[in-house]
Design an enzyme around this catalytic site. Structure first.
Site, PDB file in Angstrom:
ATOM      1  N   GLY A   1       0.858  -1.176   0.000  1.00  0.00           N
ATOM      2  CA  GLY A   1       0.000   0.000   0.000  1.00  0.00           C
ATOM      3  C   GLY A   1       0.891   1.222   0.000  1.00  0.00           C
ATOM      4  O   GLY A   1       2.121   1.124  -0.085  1.00  0.00           O
TER       5      GLY A   1
ATOM      6  N   GLY B   1       3.038   3.203   1.498  1.00  0.00           N
ATOM      7  CA  GLY B   1       3.795   3.135   2.739  1.00  0.00           C
ATOM      8  C   GLY B   1       4.603   4.377   3.033  1.00  0.00           C
ATOM      9  O   GLY B   1       5.046   4.581   4.170  1.00  0.00           O
TER      10      GLY B   1
ATOM     11  N   LYS C   1       5.095  11.975  -2.091  1.00  0.00           N
ATOM     12  CA  LYS C   1       5.997  10.891  -1.715  1.00  0.00           C
ATOM     13  C   LYS C   1       6.950  11.380  -0.623  1.00  0.00           C
ATOM     14  O   LYS C   1       7.524  12.462  -0.734  1.00  0.00           O
ATOM     15  CB  LYS C   1       6.800  10.414  -2.929  1.00  0.00           C
ATOM     16  CG  LYS C   1       5.951   9.778  -4.012  1.00  0.00           C
ATOM     17  CD  LYS C   1       6.787   9.120  -5.092  1.00  0.00           C
ATOM     18  CE  LYS C   1       7.498   7.880  -4.602  1.00  0.00           C
ATOM     19  NZ  LYS C   1       8.161   7.136  -5.696  1.00  0.00           N
TER      20      LYS C   1
ATOM     21  N   ARG D   1       4.202  14.152  -6.823  1.00  0.00           N
ATOM     22  CA  ARG D   1       3.979  13.421  -8.074  1.00  0.00           C
ATOM     23  C   ARG D   1       2.581  13.743  -8.608  1.00  0.00           C
ATOM     24  O   ARG D   1       1.599  13.761  -7.863  1.00  0.00           O
ATOM     25  CB  ARG D   1       4.113  11.910  -7.842  1.00  0.00           C
ATOM     26  CG  ARG D   1       3.975  11.114  -9.136  1.00  0.00           C
ATOM     27  CD  ARG D   1       4.438   9.685  -8.960  1.00  0.00           C
ATOM     28  NE  ARG D   1       3.630   8.953  -8.001  1.00  0.00           N
ATOM     29  CZ  ARG D   1       3.997   7.761  -7.493  1.00  0.00           C
ATOM     30  NH1 ARG D   1       5.137   7.211  -7.839  1.00  0.00           N
ATOM     31  NH2 ARG D   1       3.206   7.148  -6.637  1.00  0.00           N
TER      32      ARG D   1
ATOM     33  N   ARG E   1      -2.989   1.063  -9.789  1.00  0.00           N
ATOM     34  CA  ARG E   1      -1.990   0.085 -10.226  1.00  0.00           C
ATOM     35  C   ARG E   1      -2.649  -1.273 -10.444  1.00  0.00           C
ATOM     36  O   ARG E   1      -3.766  -1.522  -9.970  1.00  0.00           O
ATOM     37  CB  ARG E   1      -0.909  -0.064  -9.146  1.00  0.00           C
ATOM     38  CG  ARG E   1      -0.381   1.246  -8.572  1.00  0.00           C
ATOM     39  CD  ARG E   1       0.192   1.044  -7.168  1.00  0.00           C
ATOM     40  NE  ARG E   1       0.599   2.310  -6.560  1.00  0.00           N
ATOM     41  CZ  ARG E   1       1.853   2.670  -6.317  1.00  0.00           C
ATOM     42  NH1 ARG E   1       2.831   1.844  -6.633  1.00  0.00           N
ATOM     43  NH2 ARG E   1       2.134   3.827  -5.762  1.00  0.00           N
TER      44      ARG E   1
ATOM     45  N   ASP F   1       2.739  -3.995  -8.445  1.00  0.00           N
ATOM     46  CA  ASP F   1       2.329  -2.787  -7.731  1.00  0.00           C
ATOM     47  C   ASP F   1       3.007  -1.545  -8.304  1.00  0.00           C
ATOM     48  O   ASP F   1       2.697  -0.426  -7.885  1.00  0.00           O
ATOM     49  CB  ASP F   1       2.617  -2.910  -6.230  1.00  0.00           C
ATOM     50  CG  ASP F   1       4.086  -3.167  -5.935  1.00  0.00           C
ATOM     51  OD1 ASP F   1       4.573  -4.239  -6.323  1.00  0.00           O
ATOM     52  OD2 ASP F   1       4.738  -2.306  -5.321  1.00  0.00           O
ATOM     53  N   ASN F   2       3.919  -1.734  -9.267  1.00  0.00           N
ATOM     54  CA  ASN F   2       4.551  -0.602  -9.956  1.00  0.00           C
ATOM     55  C   ASN F   2       4.071  -0.470 -11.397  1.00  0.00           C
ATOM     56  O   ASN F   2       4.707   0.227 -12.191  1.00  0.00           O
ATOM     57  CB  ASN F   2       6.076  -0.765  -9.955  1.00  0.00           C
ATOM     58  CG  ASN F   2       6.676  -0.646  -8.567  1.00  0.00           C
ATOM     59  OD1 ASN F   2       6.086  -0.041  -7.678  1.00  0.00           O
ATOM     60  ND2 ASN F   2       7.844  -1.226  -8.377  1.00  0.00           N
TER      61      ASN F   2
ATOM     62  N   ASP G   1       6.587   4.838 -10.732  1.00  0.00           N
ATOM     63  CA  ASP G   1       7.476   4.485  -9.615  1.00  0.00           C
ATOM     64  C   ASP G   1       8.927   4.313 -10.060  1.00  0.00           C
ATOM     65  O   ASP G   1       9.417   3.201 -10.245  1.00  0.00           O
ATOM     66  CB  ASP G   1       6.978   3.212  -8.915  1.00  0.00           C
ATOM     67  CG  ASP G   1       6.023   3.537  -7.776  1.00  0.00           C
ATOM     68  OD1 ASP G   1       5.853   4.734  -7.475  1.00  0.00           O
ATOM     69  OD2 ASP G   1       5.462   2.606  -7.185  1.00  0.00           O
TER      70      ASP G   1
END
Length: 494
Positions: A90, A92, A113, A176, A183, A257-258, A267
């Site tokens: 998730g 993080g 980020k 970002r 994703r 997840d990317n 990412d």
């Protein structure tokens, strides 16, 4: 142009059910300051670039002050990391702050980020450091300049907050900007936790906000809605990978997840652009098996799409999933062939083209030819001069006889082209960049920034926004990299 306070927000993702994530406030950084702002991204958001230097802007994006339009939210997702499913993923160390809506109705996610710990930090500190923030900031600008779909970065901010990695570094945040932060792993989360109603809700959300044609022609009772959605994700992903391969970009961590459902390069971690041509190039020092090597990216993207297709199986039958996946290879091959033919200035298709390309790649591999400089140099040589042009490549081609032989064949092949020579060269210079973000350049900018000098960041940003232009004042950014610059170790460390 507007100030941050004047921007319009409509935080649609935040309105989804609680299972989609967790509200979290950013944790403050000490003594924050602005490092760089991307004025091009400011224009997209209709934000006055001067506003980024104000104390209010800096404090909002370093967790020191609230903003009425933001509803910070840590998104929950899972994913396959190096081929293994991880349920504990998730946001993080990042937060979806909100969604800006421009005067033309364009929606932009604003994601911070390095915002601090969330429920998904997995024992991490939730921080980002100046080093990784600069790398993503420059990389996203470089990819945009190359014409490759990507997320973007509005600004980098830093602070006096110490963050502990291999050494003590400055805590930083990166703003970002993306059309969406959804994703592959978002769908995997709802599938593997048997939340199939939420899976469908996410698919409908994606269709509504990002695939208007599908939304207009189908509804949630129509199975064709989801098969068309998956086919579009396959197409966008295949075209993105074709662009990566043509320009020599290695992502380094192609976990699900990317992977963006909109085919955005997403990412930026241990990425790298090819210096010497090496099809097995591994840019991630932590990728011990070479799973994400440069030449593995097309097959890994298909693997990831298969994982997404499986996660969508409650909405799609197997035939629809297989049909979409079977379209991947032809789309990829067509797009890659189009890209590479453009790099060589070829419009017509002829039988001799396949061995011409094959022999070129073999030559570049055997002689470790600089990928970017080779094609850029080729873009400045008239057809009549090609047979005797091997010396022009002397700085980065070790043995000239094989190159001389290939250049002669290439010159003969160009005789069948109807496009005038000067027009061909102009077209080639428009697809063969003079400048890429080489790792050693990013590293030099980082080292200067860590000492308080941000000038090189803005210089690189200026050049990378238009990498096909000459930029004579910064021609040294296009030089062959020093030997040490080809072997920098870049890992997933943030």
């Amino acid at each position: 142009m507007k100030t941050l306070s004047q921007l319009v927000f409509n935080n649609t993702y935040r309105q989804l059910p609680a299972s989609f994530g967790t509200p979290v406030s950013p944790q403050p950084l000490d003594d924050p300051f602005l490092v760089s702002v991307n004025q091009k991204v400011c224009r997209w958001l209709e934000l006055d670039p001067a506003d980024a230097a104000t104390p209010y802007f800096i404090d909002v994006f370093t967790g020191n002050e609230d903003h009425d339009g933001f509803e910070p939210f840590a998104m929950k997702y899972t994913g396959h990391q190096f081929g293994q499913y991880n349920p504990d993923l998730g946001d993080g160390r990042g937060l979806l702050m909100g969604e800006i809506v421009t005067s033309e109705g364009k929606k932009w996610d604003v994601h911070l980020k390095g915002a601090g710990m969330t429920p998904y930090s997995r024992q991490g500190d939730g921080r980002a450091v100046l080093r990784s923030s600069i790398r993503e900031y420059l990389a996203s600008a470089a990819m945009e300049g190359l014409g490759i779909k990507t997320t973007h970065a509005l600004a980098v901010l830093s602070s006096n907050t110490p963050v502990y990695r291999e050494r003590i570094e400055r805590g930083a945040t990166l703003i970002r900007i993306a059309e969406s932060h959804i994703r592959f792993g978002h769908f995997e989360y709802f599938f593997y936790t048997n939340q199939h109603a939420e899976l469908q809700l996410l698919a409908d959300y994606l269709v509504t906000h990002h695939f208007p044609e599908i939304a207009q022609q189908t509804d949630s009772r129509d199975p064709e809605r989801y098969s068309r959605l998956f086919r579009e994700i396959v197409r966008l992903t295949a075209e993105m990978i074709a662009d990566w391969q043509a320009v020599g970009f290695a992502h380094g961590v192609m976990n699900t997840d990317n992977m963006s459902v909109l085919g955005l390069t997403f990412d930026y971690g241990p990425y790298g652009f090819l210096d010497d041509y090496n099809p097995g190039f591994i840019c991630n020092h932590s990728d011990y098996s070479g799973r994400y090597a440069f030449n593995q990216q097309p097959s890994i993207a298909l693997w990831n799409l298969s994982a997404l297709g499986y996660a969508l199986s409650p909405l799609l039958d197997k035939e629809a999933i297989d049909d979409a996946l079977n379209s991947y290879q032809p789309i990829l091959q067509t797009a890659y062939s189009r890209n590479m033919r453009s790099k060589l200035g070829l419009k017509e298709k002829r039988d001799e083209d396949t061995p011409l390309f094959s022999d070129l790649f073999q030559l570049m591999t055997q002689q470790t030819v600089d990928y970017t400089l080779f094609f850029r140099t080729l873009s400045d040589i008239e057809r009549s001069a090609l047979p005797d042009a091997a010396e022009q490549f002397g700085a980065f081609v070790k043995q000239q006889p094989p190159l001389k032989e290939w250049l002669g064949r290439y010159a003969e092949r160009l005789q069948h082209e109807v496009v005038p020579d000067e027009e061909r060269l102009t077209l080639m210079r428009a697809v063969n960049p003079k400048y890429i973000l080489r790792n050693y350049l990013a590293q030099q900018a980082i080292e200067k920034a860590e000492g308080g000098d941000f000038a090189m960041i803005d210089q690189l940003l200026h050049v990378l926004e238009t990498p096909y232009h000459e930029h004579p004042d910064y021609a040294y950014f296009a030089d062959l990299p020093p030997e040490w610059g080809k072997h920098l170790e870049i890992s997933c460390s943030s």
